[in-house]
Enzyme design. Structure first.
Site, PDB file in Angstrom:
ATOM      1  N   GLY A   1      10.752  -2.942  -5.509  1.00 53.92           N
ATOM      2  CA  GLY A   1       9.515  -3.242  -4.782  1.00 53.92           C
ATOM      3  C   GLY A   1       9.587  -4.623  -4.158  1.00 53.92           C
ATOM      4  O   GLY A   1       8.575  -5.328  -4.053  1.00 53.92           O
TER       5      GLY A   1
ATOM      6  N   SER B   1      10.168  -5.355  -1.123  1.00 49.32           N
ATOM      7  CA  SER B   1       9.871  -5.374   0.309  1.00 49.32           C
ATOM      8  C   SER B   1       8.567  -6.101   0.617  1.00 49.32           C
ATOM      9  O   SER B   1       8.365  -6.558   1.739  1.00 49.32           O
ATOM     10  CB  SER B   1       9.823  -3.944   0.862  1.00 49.32           C
ATOM     11  OG  SER B   1       8.932  -3.147   0.128  1.00 49.32           O
ATOM     12  N   ARG B   2       7.668  -6.155  -0.359  1.00 50.75           N
ATOM     13  CA  ARG B   2       6.384  -6.843  -0.115  1.00 50.75           C
ATOM     14  C   ARG B   2       5.715  -7.191  -1.444  1.00 50.75           C
ATOM     15  O   ARG B   2       6.234  -6.865  -2.515  1.00 50.75           O
ATOM     16  CB  ARG B   2       5.455  -5.989   0.768  1.00 50.75           C
ATOM     17  CG  ARG B   2       5.270  -4.579   0.309  1.00 50.75           C
ATOM     18  CD  ARG B   2       4.837  -3.665   1.468  1.00 50.75           C
ATOM     19  NE  ARG B   2       5.095  -2.286   1.157  1.00 50.75           N
ATOM     20  CZ  ARG B   2       4.260  -1.506   0.482  1.00 50.75           C
ATOM     21  NH1 ARG B   2       3.101  -1.968   0.094  1.00 50.75           N
ATOM     22  NH2 ARG B   2       4.573  -0.256   0.210  1.00 50.75           N
TER      23      ARG B   2
ATOM     24  N   ASN C   1       9.486  -3.796 -10.838  1.00 51.65           N
ATOM     25  CA  ASN C   1       8.189  -4.169 -10.274  1.00 51.65           C
ATOM     26  C   ASN C   1       7.533  -3.069  -9.454  1.00 51.65           C
ATOM     27  O   ASN C   1       6.306  -2.961  -9.443  1.00 51.65           O
ATOM     28  CB  ASN C   1       8.353  -5.435  -9.420  1.00 51.65           C
ATOM     29  CG  ASN C   1       7.212  -5.590  -8.436  1.00 51.65           C
ATOM     30  OD1 ASN C   1       6.113  -6.040  -8.793  1.00 51.65           O
ATOM     31  ND2 ASN C   1       7.433  -5.168  -7.184  1.00 51.65           N
TER      32      ASN C   1
ATOM     33  N   SER D   1       0.344  -3.555 -15.954  1.00 53.80           N
ATOM     34  CA  SER D   1      -0.970  -3.891 -15.394  1.00 53.80           C
ATOM     35  C   SER D   1      -1.956  -4.008 -16.549  1.00 53.80           C
ATOM     36  O   SER D   1      -1.787  -3.334 -17.573  1.00 53.80           O
ATOM     37  CB  SER D   1      -1.430  -2.774 -14.455  1.00 53.80           C
ATOM     38  OG  SER D   1      -2.796  -2.936 -14.137  1.00 53.80           O
TER      39      SER D   1
ATOM     40  N   TYR E   1      -2.428   6.151 -13.358  1.00 51.39           N
ATOM     41  CA  TYR E   1      -1.797   4.830 -13.223  1.00 51.39           C
ATOM     42  C   TYR E   1      -1.785   4.095 -14.567  1.00 51.39           C
ATOM     43  O   TYR E   1      -0.754   3.557 -14.993  1.00 51.39           O
ATOM     44  CB  TYR E   1      -2.581   4.042 -12.169  1.00 51.39           C
ATOM     45  CG  TYR E   1      -2.118   2.632 -11.914  1.00 51.39           C
ATOM     46  CD1 TYR E   1      -0.970   2.381 -11.167  1.00 51.39           C
ATOM     47  CD2 TYR E   1      -2.850   1.540 -12.391  1.00 51.39           C
ATOM     48  CE1 TYR E   1      -0.562   1.073 -10.906  1.00 51.39           C
ATOM     49  CE2 TYR E   1      -2.450   0.236 -12.139  1.00 51.39           C
ATOM     50  CZ  TYR E   1      -1.310   0.003 -11.392  1.00 51.39           C
ATOM     51  OH  TYR E   1      -0.914  -1.281 -11.137  1.00 51.39           O
ATOM     52  N   ALA E   2      -2.943   4.102 -15.265  1.00 58.85           N
ATOM     53  CA  ALA E   2      -3.031   3.394 -16.549  1.00 58.85           C
ATOM     54  C   ALA E   2      -2.074   4.015 -17.563  1.00 58.85           C
ATOM     55  O   ALA E   2      -1.446   3.306 -18.352  1.00 58.85           O
ATOM     56  CB  ALA E   2      -4.466   3.417 -17.072  1.00 58.85           C
TER      57      ALA E   2
ATOM     58  N   LYS F   1       1.362   2.785 -16.784  1.00 60.03           N
ATOM     59  CA  LYS F   1       1.539   1.366 -17.104  1.00 60.03           C
ATOM     60  C   LYS F   1       1.528   1.126 -18.612  1.00 60.03           C
ATOM     61  O   LYS F   1       2.214   0.232 -19.113  1.00 60.03           O
ATOM     62  CB  LYS F   1       0.453   0.528 -16.408  1.00 60.03           C
ATOM     63  CG  LYS F   1       0.571   0.532 -14.878  1.00 60.03           C
ATOM     64  CD  LYS F   1       1.895  -0.018 -14.422  1.00 60.03           C
ATOM     65  CE  LYS F   1       1.993  -0.233 -12.923  1.00 60.03           C
ATOM     66  NZ  LYS F   1       3.313  -0.724 -12.510  1.00 60.03           N
TER      67      LYS F   1
ATOM     68  N   ILE G   1      -4.579  -8.610  -8.186  1.00 61.39           N
ATOM     69  CA  ILE G   1      -3.774  -9.498  -7.340  1.00 61.39           C
ATOM     70  C   ILE G   1      -3.915  -9.051  -5.886  1.00 61.39           C
ATOM     71  O   ILE G   1      -3.828  -7.853  -5.585  1.00 61.39           O
ATOM     72  CB  ILE G   1      -2.276  -9.431  -7.757  1.00 61.39           C
ATOM     73  CG1 ILE G   1      -2.117  -9.611  -9.278  1.00 61.39           C
ATOM     74  CG2 ILE G   1      -1.453 -10.461  -6.988  1.00 61.39           C
ATOM     75  CD1 ILE G   1      -2.633 -10.905  -9.857  1.00 61.39           C
TER      76      ILE G   1
HETATM   77  P1  NAP Z   1       2.422  -3.260  -3.108  1.00 63.91           P
HETATM   78  O1  NAP Z   1       2.120  -4.451  -2.287  1.00 63.91           O
HETATM   79  O2  NAP Z   1       1.809  -1.951  -2.793  1.00 63.91           O
HETATM   80  O3  NAP Z   1       4.006  -3.111  -3.192  1.00 63.91           O
HETATM   81  C1  NAP Z   1       4.576  -2.057  -3.890  1.00 63.91           C
HETATM   82  C2  NAP Z   1       6.072  -2.170  -3.838  1.00 63.91           C
HETATM   83  O4  NAP Z   1       6.637  -1.034  -4.492  1.00 63.91           O
HETATM   84  C3  NAP Z   1       6.569  -2.167  -2.405  1.00 63.91           C
HETATM   85  O5  NAP Z   1       7.629  -3.090  -2.275  1.00 63.91           O
HETATM   86  C4  NAP Z   1       7.062  -0.746  -2.221  1.00 63.91           C
HETATM   87  O6  NAP Z   1       8.137  -0.743  -1.298  1.00 63.91           O
HETATM   88  C5  NAP Z   1       7.576  -0.406  -3.617  1.00 63.91           C
HETATM   89  N1  NAP Z   1       7.616   1.027  -3.837  1.00 63.91           N
HETATM   90  C6  NAP Z   1       6.584   1.898  -3.786  1.00 63.91           C
HETATM   91  N2  NAP Z   1       7.017   3.147  -3.981  1.00 63.91           N
HETATM   92  C7  NAP Z   1       8.363   3.072  -4.161  1.00 63.91           C
HETATM   93  C8  NAP Z   1       9.378   4.030  -4.375  1.00 63.91           C
HETATM   94  N3  NAP Z   1       9.120   5.334  -4.456  1.00 63.91           N
HETATM   95  N4  NAP Z   1      10.653   3.592  -4.524  1.00 63.91           N
HETATM   96  C9  NAP Z   1      10.947   2.285  -4.431  1.00 63.91           C
HETATM   97  N5  NAP Z   1      10.024   1.330  -4.222  1.00 63.91           N
HETATM   98  C10 NAP Z   1       8.748   1.727  -4.072  1.00 63.91           C
HETATM   99  O7  NAP Z   1       2.043  -3.523  -4.644  1.00 63.91           O
HETATM  100  P2  NAP Z   1       1.944  -4.857  -5.511  1.00 63.91           P
HETATM  101  O8  NAP Z   1       0.527  -5.159  -5.646  1.00 63.91           O
HETATM  102  O9  NAP Z   1       2.896  -5.883  -5.035  1.00 63.91           O
HETATM  103  O10 NAP Z   1       2.412  -4.244  -6.899  1.00 63.91           O
HETATM  104  C11 NAP Z   1       3.655  -4.527  -7.504  1.00 63.91           C
HETATM  105  C12 NAP Z   1       3.577  -4.070  -8.950  1.00 63.91           C
HETATM  106  O11 NAP Z   1       2.525  -4.760  -9.607  1.00 63.91           O
HETATM  107  C13 NAP Z   1       3.247  -2.582  -9.094  1.00 63.91           C
HETATM  108  O12 NAP Z   1       3.974  -2.026 -10.161  1.00 63.91           O
HETATM  109  C14 NAP Z   1       1.780  -2.587  -9.417  1.00 63.91           C
HETATM  110  O13 NAP Z   1       1.409  -1.447 -10.154  1.00 63.91           O
HETATM  111  C15 NAP Z   1       1.688  -3.846 -10.237  1.00 63.91           C
HETATM  112  N6  NAP Z   1       0.336  -4.396 -10.307  1.00 63.91           N
HETATM  113  C16 NAP Z   1      -0.321  -4.789  -9.174  1.00 63.91           C
HETATM  114  C17 NAP Z   1      -1.600  -5.294  -9.294  1.00 63.91           C
HETATM  115  C18 NAP Z   1      -2.389  -5.753  -8.112  1.00 63.91           C
HETATM  116  O14 NAP Z   1      -3.572  -6.049  -8.302  1.00 63.91           O
HETATM  117  N7  NAP Z   1      -1.824  -5.818  -6.925  1.00 63.91           N
HETATM  118  C19 NAP Z   1      -2.199  -5.407 -10.546  1.00 63.91           C
HETATM  119  C20 NAP Z   1      -1.500  -4.999 -11.661  1.00 63.91           C
HETATM  120  C21 NAP Z   1      -0.228  -4.517 -11.537  1.00 63.91           C
HETATM  121  P3  NAP Z   1       8.409   0.407  -0.219  1.00 63.91           P
HETATM  122  O15 NAP Z   1       7.091   0.918   0.248  1.00 63.91           O
HETATM  123  O16 NAP Z   1       9.221  -0.313   0.804  1.00 63.91           O
HETATM  124  O17 NAP Z   1       9.221   1.426  -0.960  1.00 63.91           O
END
Ligand code: NAP
Length: 248
Positions: free
Chosen positions: A15, A17-18, A92, A144, A157-158, A161, A190
């Site tokens: 993950g 990429s962003r 991630n 999470s 999702y929960a 996680k 986040i």
């Molecule tokens: P995000 O901005 O949506 O980024 C998700 C990342 O996962 C992207 O780089 C995406 O890349 C990659 N991804 C998604 N599906 C994939 C697949 N099938 N194969 C490979 N890569 C994949 O999310 P984020 O907020 O940064 O979240 C990152 C992690 O933190 C996640 O596990 C999320 O559950 C966790 N988290 C986030 C929050 C929050 O509030 N944002 C809170 C708690 C936990 P591509 O689309 O290029 O594949």
């Protein structure tokens, strides 16, 4: 040597990429690690790799779909020599497919488990052998707070996680004598693409509901991952580090 120096180490961040993954990859590279950037979107991965190269870091782009389980070990075997000995794995990548349970489809349930949990199992298994051989490894998975306390509308999702936490704690015990630590970071709310896709006002409601001062940023999470990925955290394993502004 400065603190949290990762010179000579190779990290793979999914993950990347962003969002949180990209911030982690950039920080690990800044601390001296060679970084494999894994996700599906190659264009965005190239941008992240360019950002790392601009500050003299080393990055390799790996197009990888964590839902395509059979291809994961193949992709790992094909990593170029300089990036093949992965010492640090940051699990991630993650997705959501929110719905109340009564309306949740089997597809919504399955898609989330496929990426968030089964993808982690397959990738970790593919990389842990090398870590065991080299008797060194850091596995940090991004769970999470939803996996710790639950969240209405996110049962799929929960569950994924919370599963990640059980997986990591078990693996930590299996690998105690191998020089490999396995830990979890559990972010709160986040600001990333993931939360931007939530209904309008979700962030404000979250702040109010939990009495928090502000929402989190990717820069709040990356240093927690860096710590658990570092040499300095060698006596920390099987732990869940919540980074949620006081929510838990
Ligand atoms: P995000 O901005 O949506 O980024 C998700 C990342 O996962 C992207 O780089 C995406 O890349 C990659 N991804 C998604 N599906 C994939 C697949 N099938 N194969 C490979 N890569 C994949 O999310 P984020 O907020 O940064 O979240 C990152 C992690 O933190 C996640 O596990 C999320 O559950 C966790 N988290 C986030 C929050 C929050 O509030 N944002 C809170 C708690 C936990 P591509 O689309 O290029 O594949």
């Amino acid at each position: 040597m400065s603190i949290f120096d990762l010179s000579g180490r190779t990290a793979l961040v999914t993950g990347a990429s962003r969002g949180i993954g990209r911030a982690c990859a950039v920080l690990l590279a800044r601390q001296g690690a060679r970084v494999v950037l894994a996700a599906r979107n190659e264009g965005l991965l190239d941008e992240a790799a360019n950002e790392i190269a601009a500050s003299a870091g080393e990055a390799h782009v790996l197009a990888l779909d964590l839902a395509d389980h059979e291809k994961i070990p193949v992709a790992v075997r094909q990593l170029p020599k300089d990036f093949a000995a992965v010492d640090i794995l940051v699990n991630n990548a993650g997705i959501t497919a929110d719905n109340l349970l009564a309306r949740m489809t089997l597809d919504q349930w399955q898609r989330v488990q496929d990426v968030n949990l089964t993808g982690v199992f397959v990738l970790t298994k593919a990389l842990v052998r090398g870590m065991m051989r080299r008797r060194y490894g850091r596995i940090v998975s991004v769970s999470s707070v939803a996996g710790v306390v639950g969240n209405a509308g996110q049962a799929n999702y929960a569950a994924s996680k919370a599963g990640l936490i059980g997986f990591s704690k078990s693996l930590a015990r299996e690998l105690l004598s191998r020089g490999i630590t396995v830990n979890v970071v559990a972010p709160g709310f986040i600001e990333t693409d993931m939360t931007a896709a939530m209904p309008e006002g979700a962030g404000d409601r979250f702040l109010e509901q939990h009495g928090l001062v502000r929402l989190g940023t990717v820069e709040d999470i990356a240093p927690a991952v860096l710590y658990l990925a570092s040499e300095e955290a060698s006596y920390v394993t099987g732990e869940v580090l919540s980074v949620s502004g006081g929510m838990t």
